[in-house]
Write an enzyme that holds these catalytic residues in place. Structure first.
Site, mmCIF file in Angstrom:
data_model
loop_
_atom_site.group_PDB
_atom_site.id
_atom_site.type_symbol
_atom_site.label_atom_id
_atom_site.label_comp_id
_atom_site.label_asym_id
_atom_site.label_seq_id
_atom_site.Cartn_x
_atom_site.Cartn_y
_atom_site.Cartn_z
ATOM 1 N N GLU A 1 2.224 -4.814 -6.548
ATOM 2 C CA GLU A 1 1.455 -5.707 -5.683
ATOM 3 C C GLU A 1 1.840 -7.170 -5.929
ATOM 4 O OE1 GLU A 1 -2.299 -2.573 -5.861
ATOM 5 O OE2 GLU A 1 -2.555 -4.581 -6.677
ATOM 6 N N ASN B 1 -13.827 -3.687 3.502
ATOM 7 C CA ASN B 1 -14.549 -3.704 2.222
ATOM 8 C C ASN B 1 -14.258 -4.950 1.390
ATOM 9 O OD1 ASN B 1 -11.993 -2.998 1.483
ATOM 10 N ND2 ASN B 1 -12.547 -1.135 0.382
ATOM 11 N N HIS C 1 -9.627 -6.171 -2.456
ATOM 12 C CA HIS C 1 -8.778 -5.145 -3.075
ATOM 13 C C HIS C 1 -8.501 -5.611 -4.496
ATOM 14 C CE1 HIS C 1 -5.343 -2.529 -3.915
ATOM 15 N NE2 HIS C 1 -4.849 -3.607 -4.506
ATOM 16 N N TYR D 1 0.820 -1.217 0.000
ATOM 17 C CA TYR D 1 0.000 0.000 0.000
ATOM 18 C C TYR D 1 0.855 1.269 0.000
ATOM 19 C CZ TYR D 1 -4.508 -2.380 0.769
ATOM 20 O OH TYR D 1 -5.663 -3.118 0.631
HETATM 21 P P1 CMP Z 1 -8.281 -0.748 -1.273
HETATM 22 O O1 CMP Z 1 -8.929 -0.911 -2.597
HETATM 23 O O2 CMP Z 1 -7.637 -1.950 -0.672
HETATM 24 O O3 CMP Z 1 -7.181 0.410 -1.376
HETATM 25 C C1 CMP Z 1 -6.815 1.214 -0.254
HETATM 26 C C2 CMP Z 1 -7.667 0.973 0.930
HETATM 27 O O4 CMP Z 1 -7.631 1.943 1.945
HETATM 28 C C3 CMP Z 1 -9.103 0.957 0.489
HETATM 29 O O5 CMP Z 1 -9.380 -0.217 -0.252
HETATM 30 C C4 CMP Z 1 -9.836 1.055 1.840
HETATM 31 O O6 CMP Z 1 -10.100 -0.218 2.397
HETATM 32 C C5 CMP Z 1 -8.796 1.745 2.729
HETATM 33 N N1 CMP Z 1 -9.281 2.991 3.297
HETATM 34 C C6 CMP Z 1 -9.465 3.233 4.583
HETATM 35 N N2 CMP Z 1 -9.905 4.487 4.786
HETATM 36 C C7 CMP Z 1 -10.017 5.054 3.581
HETATM 37 C C8 CMP Z 1 -10.425 6.340 3.117
HETATM 38 N N3 CMP Z 1 -10.820 7.307 3.976
HETATM 39 N N4 CMP Z 1 -10.422 6.566 1.786
HETATM 40 C C9 CMP Z 1 -10.030 5.600 0.921
HETATM 41 N N5 CMP Z 1 -9.624 4.372 1.330
HETATM 42 C C10 CMP Z 1 -9.608 4.102 2.623
#
Ligand code: CMP
Length: 145
Positions: A128, A114, A117, A51
């Site tokens: 990644e 969520n 990814h 990340y």
């Molecule tokens: P992902 O697609 O895994 O990519 C980055 C992750 O950061 C995103 O999904 C979310 O799960 C996480 N995240 C947590 N807080 C936030 C936020 N405020 N805005 C965007 N992503 C967030």
């Protein structure tokens, strides 16, 4: 037609909730080919590299905590325009705003928890992929065997 590869994670919340099969099933039914599959528990170092584009974001620390809070399932999927197709199928980042019919729209009510990814670009895929897999983990053309 541009055949692409993308990387998908079923995150710790998705693994805990028993959604691994559901997630893989949706991609298989769409016609995407599974090229690599692995269950792992990310280290902090792996998570920070995975990340790294979010390093300056206020949620970075929580994100690393969350993604290292339990095992995940990582996969490489291949198909025509796989990166954009898979992003459409997973839905918006915030599960409360993700459209019904998408994975997050159907299974998430949170921006952090969520479920999945997916890579957002070929460059993200390369970074990644290197965190999770090596080249020998990728299985080539098996459709005609
Ligand atoms: P992902 O697609 O895994 O990519 C980055 C992750 O950061 C995103 O999904 C979310 O799960 C996480 N995240 C947590 N807080 C936030 C936020 N405020 N805005 C965007 N992503 C967030």
């Amino acid at each position: 037609m541009a055949v692409e590869r993308t990387l998908v994670l079923v995150k710790p919340d998705g693994v805990r909730r028993g959604l691994v099969g559901e997630v893989i099933s949706r991609f298989e039914k769409k016609g995407l080919k599974l090229r690599a599959l692995r269950m792992l528990w990310m280290t902090r170092e792996q998570a920070e590299e995975f990340y790294s584009v979010h390093r300056e974001k206020p949620f970075f620390r929580d994100l690393v905590e969350f993604i290292t809070s339990g095992p995940i399932v990582a996969m490489v999927l291949e198909g025509d325009s796989a990166i954009s197709v898979v992003r459409l199928m997973i839905g918006s980042t915030d599960g409360r705003k993700a459209a019904p019919g998408t994975i997050r729209g159907d299974f998430a009510l949170s921006i952090q928890d969520n479920v999945v990814h997916a890579s957002d670009s070929p460059e993200s895929f390369e970074r990644e992929f290197r965190v999770v897999f090596s080249e020998e983990d990728v299985v080539g053309d098996y459709e005609r065997c």
